[in-house]
Motif scaffolding. Structure first.
Motif, mmCIF file in Angstrom:
data_model
loop_
_atom_site.group_PDB
_atom_site.id
_atom_site.type_symbol
_atom_site.label_atom_id
_atom_site.label_comp_id
_atom_site.label_asym_id
_atom_site.label_seq_id
_atom_site.Cartn_x
_atom_site.Cartn_y
_atom_site.Cartn_z
ATOM 1 N N PHE B 36 1.220 -1.179 0.100
ATOM 2 C CA PHE B 36 -0.043 -0.393 -0.439
ATOM 3 C C PHE B 36 1.202 1.442 -0.052
ATOM 4 N N THR B 37 0.582 2.077 -1.486
ATOM 5 C CA THR B 37 1.772 2.383 -1.692
ATOM 6 C C THR B 37 1.169 3.987 -1.201
ATOM 7 N N ASN B 38 -0.365 4.113 -1.118
ATOM 8 C CA ASN B 38 -0.107 5.193 -1.387
ATOM 9 C C ASN B 38 -1.374 6.201 0.149
ATOM 10 N N THR B 39 -0.624 6.344 0.329
ATOM 11 C CA THR B 39 -0.936 7.274 2.375
ATOM 12 C C THR B 39 -0.925 8.258 2.212
ATOM 13 N N ALA B 40 -1.196 9.210 3.639
ATOM 14 C CA ALA B 40 -1.533 10.346 3.894
ATOM 15 C C ALA B 40 -1.006 10.399 5.304
ATOM 16 N N GLU B 41 -0.669 11.370 5.972
ATOM 17 C CA GLU B 41 -0.590 11.543 7.272
ATOM 18 C C GLU B 41 -1.246 12.981 7.699
ATOM 19 N N ALA B 42 -1.580 12.597 9.181
ATOM 20 C CA ALA B 42 -2.165 13.415 10.165
ATOM 21 C C ALA B 42 -1.962 13.298 11.545
ATOM 22 N N ASP B 43 -1.819 14.592 11.922
ATOM 23 C CA ASP B 43 -0.574 14.342 13.380
ATOM 24 C C ASP B 43 -2.500 14.618 14.730
ATOM 25 N N ASP B 44 -3.109 14.855 14.678
ATOM 26 C CA ASP B 44 -4.407 14.333 15.267
ATOM 27 C C ASP B 44 -5.450 14.230 14.951
ATOM 28 N N GLY B 45 -6.703 13.817 15.682
ATOM 29 C CA GLY B 45 -8.107 14.241 14.814
ATOM 30 C C GLY B 45 -8.298 15.341 14.403
ATOM 31 N N ALA B 46 -8.049 16.319 14.918
ATOM 32 C CA ALA B 46 -8.847 17.973 13.962
ATOM 33 C C ALA B 46 -7.985 18.192 13.499
ATOM 34 N N THR B 47 -6.800 17.544 12.423
ATOM 35 C CA THR B 47 -6.590 17.702 11.020
ATOM 36 C C THR B 47 -6.503 16.765 10.133
ATOM 37 N N ALA B 48 -7.306 15.176 11.374
ATOM 38 C CA ALA B 48 -7.188 14.515 10.143
ATOM 39 C C ALA B 48 -9.095 14.372 9.503
ATOM 40 N N LEU B 49 -9.837 14.983 10.571
ATOM 41 C CA LEU B 49 -11.610 14.966 10.038
ATOM 42 C C LEU B 49 -11.650 15.596 8.649
ATOM 43 N N PRO B 50 -11.062 16.990 8.073
ATOM 44 C CA PRO B 50 -11.489 17.582 7.187
ATOM 45 C C PRO B 50 -10.767 17.372 5.863
ATOM 46 N N MET B 51 -9.557 16.582 5.948
ATOM 47 C CA MET B 51 -8.763 15.221 5.854
ATOM 48 C C MET B 51 -9.978 14.352 4.311
ATOM 49 N N LEU B 52 -9.896 13.813 5.773
ATOM 50 C CA LEU B 52 -11.344 12.321 5.582
ATOM 51 C C LEU B 52 -12.430 13.623 4.743
ATOM 52 N N GLN B 53 -13.036 14.073 4.542
ATOM 53 C CA GLN B 53 -13.782 14.748 4.192
ATOM 54 C C GLN B 53 -14.066 15.387 3.206
ATOM 55 N N ASN B 54 -12.945 15.525 2.975
ATOM 56 C CA ASN B 54 -12.355 16.345 1.284
ATOM 57 C C ASN B 54 -11.077 14.985 0.427
ATOM 58 N N GLY B 55 -10.949 14.431 1.311
ATOM 59 C CA GLY B 55 -9.866 13.646 0.872
ATOM 60 C C GLY B 55 -9.923 12.456 -0.089
ATOM 61 N N HIS B 56 -11.221 11.892 -0.040
ATOM 62 C CA HIS B 56 -11.702 10.396 -0.951
ATOM 63 C C HIS B 56 -11.002 9.524 -0.476
ATOM 64 N N PHE B 57 -10.867 9.464 0.748
ATOM 65 C CA PHE B 57 -9.609 8.273 1.335
ATOM 66 C C PHE B 57 -10.428 7.005 1.497
#
Lengths: 265, 135
Positions: B36-57
């Motif tokens: 699995f090479t298609n990864t992204a990182e976030a350092d807490d939930g508050a950063t992760a949530l908008p990424m999940l909402q906009n990023g098609h994970f």
């Protein structure tokens, strides 16, 4: 402490004395004397309280000096207190371990393509070598193979030098253990000292409570403690110590899997 | 197991959430080893949530104990979000109290790995999650 007990005994003795006078005056119907006795009881209580508060203030001051939480207390203006120092030391541990982890991972990532090449080329050469052993190669193909073997041996020597270098550096990257170990031992020692100083403070505070007749609602304290514990569970507590000896903590992945499958996972 | 290998989309987009960069790096490396090479990182939930909402994970791997928004809060936010609620979530955490694991299960976690963990355990849990999701 002996002095405290004398103080307490003296206080009680004087209270009893005044109380006897009070009852005596009331029985004799001398209300003027009785009111005077009540005033004396109040005075005794106040005096005891002032004395105790005074002593507490002095002990508190010396306890704080001992804790060295406030650097201005011992004329160390400008220098970090022991607690600040301990905080800095622990930050240093985080920093050093992080650096070591990243250095190790850098080196491992550096090794991966070297190992990948050796593995890939060795497999490919083995196949051709087997063809040669079976006498299936033309002289032209054999010359090609010898060139490849020559280049493979050269690169393998280079790669193994690099790999052994990296392995050594991975080993050296673990030298933080010695430094962080010393730092953590010092901080642990400080925490033990702080704990015993705090315990002394609690004992002193209970003395004042005794004099002033203050009592705390134990149930309320316990309820608050439980509320705090629940909140800390939701926030996360980090690694649990002595997990293998505790009922409320899983001791490994197998335990987690068992628990989840018992929940229907 | 071979059928499963085919079912696992190696191209799926994975978000790794952990407050320690070294742990994110370890998980990222292990995932790469698994293909699995298609990864992204976030350092807490508050950063992760908008990424999940906009990023098609396609998959979320999260720690529990983080400053700001914790992993359990992130999990609940994901389950409460109409578009994210079906996303598989794997918790990789040092939190080892039985009550916490039950809490995570009730919040709808798909897998739970306690630290320290091995590459093998991570692989097993990911395979199990997608086996269940696709099956």
């Amino acid at each position: 402490m002996a002095h405290d007990e004398n103080g307490m005994a003296d206080f009680e003795l004087r209270l009893k004395d005044h109380a006897k006078h009070l009852i005596d005056s009331l029985e004799r119907g001398c209300f003027g004397e009785a009111v005077e006795s009540i005033q004396q009881i109040n005075q005794t209580r106040d005096q005891g309280l002032y004395l105790e508060v005074g002593r507490l203030t002095r002990q508190l001051h010396s306890a704080i000096v001992k804790l060295e939480m406030d650097a201005s207390c011992n004329g160390l203006k400008g220098e970090a207190s022991q607690i600040t120092d301990a905080t800095q030391r622990l930050s240093y541990v985080v920093e050093v371990t992080e650096r070591a982890a990243n250095r190790t991972m850098d080196l491992v990532e550096d090794c991966a393509p070297l190992v990948g090449y050796i593995n890939y080329e060795a497999q490919s050469l083995s196949e051709d070598w087997r063809c040669f052993m079976r006498r299936e190669l033309t002289p032209e193909q054999f010359r090609e193979l010898t060139k490849r073997i020559d280049s493979f041996l050269g690169r393998t020597t280079e790669s193994s030098d690099k790999l052994s270098d990296n392995l050594n550096n991975i080993l050296l990257a673990q030298d933080f253990q010695d430094l962080t170990g010393q730092v953590i031992k010092r901080v642990t020692q400080l925490i033990t000292e702080v704990e015993s100083s705090l315990l002394e403070l609690v004992l002193m505070a209970s003395k004042v409570n005794q004099f002033a007749g203050i009592s705390h609602d134990q149930d309320e304290l316990r309820a608050e403690h439980q509320k705090n514990a629940a909140a800390s569970l939701a926030r996360g507590e980090g690694p649990q110590m002595r997990a293998d000896k505790r009922e409320d903590v899983v001791s490994g992945q197998d335990d987690v899997d068992d628990l989840l499958s018992s929940l229907g996972f | 197991m071979r059928l499963l290998e085919v079912a696992l989309d190696k191209n799926m987009k994975i978000l790794i959430v952990d407050d320690f960069s070294t742990m994110r790096r370890i998980i990222k490396n292990l995932l790469r080893d698994l293909g699995f090479t298609n990864t992204a990182e976030a350092d807490d939930g508050a950063t992760a949530l908008p990424m999940l909402q906009n990023g098609h994970f396609d998959f979320l791997v999260t720690d529990w104990n983080m400053p700001g928004m914790t992993g359990i809060e992130l999990l609940r936010a994901v389950r409460a979000d109409e578009r994210l609620k079906n996303m598989p979530v794997l918790m990789v955490t040092a939190e080892a109290k039985r009550d916490q694991i039950i809490e995570a299960a009730q919040a709808g976690v798909n897998g739970y790995v306690v630290k320290p963990f091995t590459a093998q355990v991570l692989k097993e849990k990911i395979e199990k999650i997608f086996q269940r999701v696709s099956g």
